[in-house]
Write a protein that holds these residues in place. Structure first.
Motif, PDB file in Angstrom:
ATOM      1  N   GLY A 163       0.998   9.446   0.415  1.00 10.47           N
ATOM      2  CA  GLY A 163       0.253   9.185  -0.815  1.00 10.47           C
ATOM      3  C   GLY A 163       1.101   8.611  -1.938  1.00 10.47           C
ATOM      4  O   GLY A 163       0.577   8.294  -3.001  1.00 10.47           O
ATOM      5  N   LEU A 164       2.413   8.473  -1.727  1.00  5.38           N
ATOM      6  CA  LEU A 164       3.278   7.920  -2.769  1.00  5.38           C
ATOM      7  C   LEU A 164       3.155   6.400  -2.789  1.00  5.38           C
ATOM      8  O   LEU A 164       3.324   5.741  -1.766  1.00  5.38           O
ATOM      9  CB  LEU A 164       4.730   8.323  -2.537  1.00  5.38           C
ATOM     10  CG  LEU A 164       5.060   9.777  -2.749  1.00  5.38           C
ATOM     11  CD1 LEU A 164       6.498  10.066  -2.325  1.00  5.38           C
ATOM     12  CD2 LEU A 164       4.869  10.154  -4.202  1.00  5.38           C
ATOM     13  N   HIS A 165       2.872   5.870  -3.970  1.00  8.20           N
ATOM     14  CA  HIS A 165       2.736   4.427  -4.117  1.00  8.20           C
ATOM     15  C   HIS A 165       4.100   3.825  -4.437  1.00  8.20           C
ATOM     16  O   HIS A 165       4.877   4.400  -5.207  1.00  8.20           O
ATOM     17  CB  HIS A 165       1.741   4.108  -5.239  1.00  8.20           C
ATOM     18  CG  HIS A 165       1.213   2.725  -5.171  1.00  8.20           C
ATOM     19  ND1 HIS A 165       1.944   1.642  -5.581  1.00  8.20           N
ATOM     20  CD2 HIS A 165       0.034   2.248  -4.705  1.00  8.20           C
ATOM     21  CE1 HIS A 165       1.234   0.539  -5.398  1.00  8.20           C
ATOM     22  NE2 HIS A 165       0.070   0.877  -4.865  1.00  8.20           N
ATOM     23  N   PRO A 166       4.431   2.670  -3.861  1.00  7.77           N
ATOM     24  CA  PRO A 166       5.732   2.054  -4.119  1.00  7.77           C
ATOM     25  C   PRO A 166       5.983   1.762  -5.594  1.00  7.77           C
ATOM     26  O   PRO A 166       7.114   1.831  -6.060  1.00  7.77           O
ATOM     27  CB  PRO A 166       5.709   0.757  -3.314  1.00  7.77           C
ATOM     28  CG  PRO A 166       4.497   0.780  -2.495  1.00  7.77           C
ATOM     29  CD  PRO A 166       3.648   1.915  -2.901  1.00  7.77           C
ATOM     30  N   ARG A 167       4.932   1.461  -6.353  1.00  6.95           N
ATOM     31  CA  ARG A 167       5.105   1.189  -7.786  1.00  6.95           C
ATOM     32  C   ARG A 167       5.648   2.419  -8.509  1.00  6.95           C
ATOM     33  O   ARG A 167       6.543   2.329  -9.337  1.00  6.95           O
ATOM     34  CB  ARG A 167       3.797   0.743  -8.433  1.00  6.95           C
ATOM     35  CG  ARG A 167       3.943   0.437  -9.917  1.00  6.95           C
ATOM     36  CD  ARG A 167       2.650  -0.034 -10.548  1.00  6.95           C
ATOM     37  NE  ARG A 167       2.103  -1.207  -9.911  1.00  6.95           N
ATOM     38  CZ  ARG A 167       2.449  -2.453 -10.200  1.00  6.95           C
ATOM     39  NH1 ARG A 167       3.348  -2.684 -11.115  1.00  6.95           N
ATOM     40  NH2 ARG A 167       1.883  -3.463  -9.571  1.00  6.95           N
ATOM     41  N   ARG A 193       1.074   3.144   8.638  1.00  5.47           N
ATOM     42  CA  ARG A 193       1.649   3.395   7.314  1.00  5.47           C
ATOM     43  C   ARG A 193       2.371   4.738   7.378  1.00  5.47           C
ATOM     44  O   ARG A 193       1.784   5.757   7.705  1.00  5.47           O
ATOM     45  CB  ARG A 193       0.560   3.444   6.244  1.00  5.47           C
ATOM     46  CG  ARG A 193      -0.067   2.114   5.982  1.00  5.47           C
ATOM     47  CD  ARG A 193      -1.019   2.148   4.818  1.00  5.47           C
ATOM     48  NE  ARG A 193      -1.563   3.469   4.552  1.00  5.47           N
ATOM     49  CZ  ARG A 193      -2.747   3.692   4.038  1.00  5.47           C
ATOM     50  NH1 ARG A 193      -3.534   2.716   3.729  1.00  5.47           N
ATOM     51  NH2 ARG A 193      -3.164   4.917   3.821  1.00  5.47           N
ATOM     52  N   SER A 222       5.685   7.247   5.534  1.00  7.20           N
ATOM     53  CA  SER A 222       6.246   7.621   4.244  1.00  7.20           C
ATOM     54  C   SER A 222       7.310   6.611   3.805  1.00  7.20           C
ATOM     55  O   SER A 222       8.204   6.257   4.579  1.00  7.20           O
ATOM     56  CB  SER A 222       6.866   9.015   4.351  1.00  7.20           C
ATOM     57  OG  SER A 222       7.653   9.295   3.228  1.00  7.20           O
ATOM     58  N   SER A 242       0.827  -1.201   0.000  1.00 11.81           N
ATOM     59  CA  SER A 242       0.000   0.000   0.000  1.00 11.81           C
ATOM     60  C   SER A 242       0.865   1.255   0.000  1.00 11.81           C
ATOM     61  O   SER A 242       2.032   1.225   0.369  1.00 11.81           O
ATOM     62  CB  SER A 242      -0.932   0.007   1.206  1.00 11.81           C
ATOM     63  OG  SER A 242      -0.188   0.043   2.394  1.00 11.81           O
ATOM     64  N   ARG A 243       0.265   2.339  -0.397  1.00 10.99           N
ATOM     65  CA  ARG A 243       0.975   3.620  -0.435  1.00 10.99           C
ATOM     66  C   ARG A 243       1.255   4.110   0.972  1.00 10.99           C
ATOM     67  O   ARG A 243       0.608   3.704   1.916  1.00 10.99           O
ATOM     68  CB  ARG A 243       0.191   4.646  -1.237  1.00 10.99           C
ATOM     69  CG  ARG A 243      -1.117   5.032  -0.604  1.00 10.99           C
ATOM     70  CD  ARG A 243      -1.932   5.980  -1.448  1.00 10.99           C
ATOM     71  NE  ARG A 243      -2.453   5.227  -2.572  1.00 10.99           N
ATOM     72  CZ  ARG A 243      -2.695   5.749  -3.766  1.00 10.99           C
ATOM     73  NH1 ARG A 243      -2.514   7.018  -3.971  1.00 10.99           N
ATOM     74  NH2 ARG A 243      -3.134   5.022  -4.746  1.00 10.99           N
TER      75      ARG A 243
END
Length: 114
Positions: A40-44, A99, A101, A35-36
């Motif tokens: 809000g940054l997604h690992p993908r 969660r 950063s 999960s991000r």
């Protein structure tokens, strides 16, 4: 009881050494299905843009370690309850997961792995 060194943890971590290439390697190992982060940054996205963001992240990390300051956004987290087992109506059957950063986790890992 463990004993700790007399290092002053209020001073900047100048002795931590890493390169932009090290950051790029860590970005490559991110699991894109996770999960991000709280920012809000997604690992993908971080993984796919690693060649472009490794250098700016390096400078951000270096400045943070040199000054001893951490971005306020990196100090934030989203706490979610995760069900373990048993009765779903019992609060004791949940554990909290925070969660944070993803770049902040990377910075922590760099500092720890030294």
């Amino acid at each position: 009881m463990p004993t700790f060194s007399d290092r002053n943890y209020d001073e900047p971590a100048l002795d931590v050494s890493f390169t932009a290439a090290d950051i790029e390697k860590k970005l490559k190992t991110l699991r894109p299905n996770k999960s991000r982060g709280a920012d809000g940054l997604h690992p993908r996205v971080l993984c796919e843009l690693r060649e472009h963001i490794a250098e700016p992240l390096y400078h951000t990390f270096r400045k943070s370690l040199d000054t001893g300051d951490l971005h306020d956004e990196w100090k934030m987290g989203i706490i979610s309850p995760i069900f373990m087992k048993g009765n779903k109506k019992m609060p004791s059957n949940y554990r909290p997961v925070t969660r944070t950063s993803i770049p902040c986790k990377m910075l922590e890992h760099i500092e720890i792995s030294q």
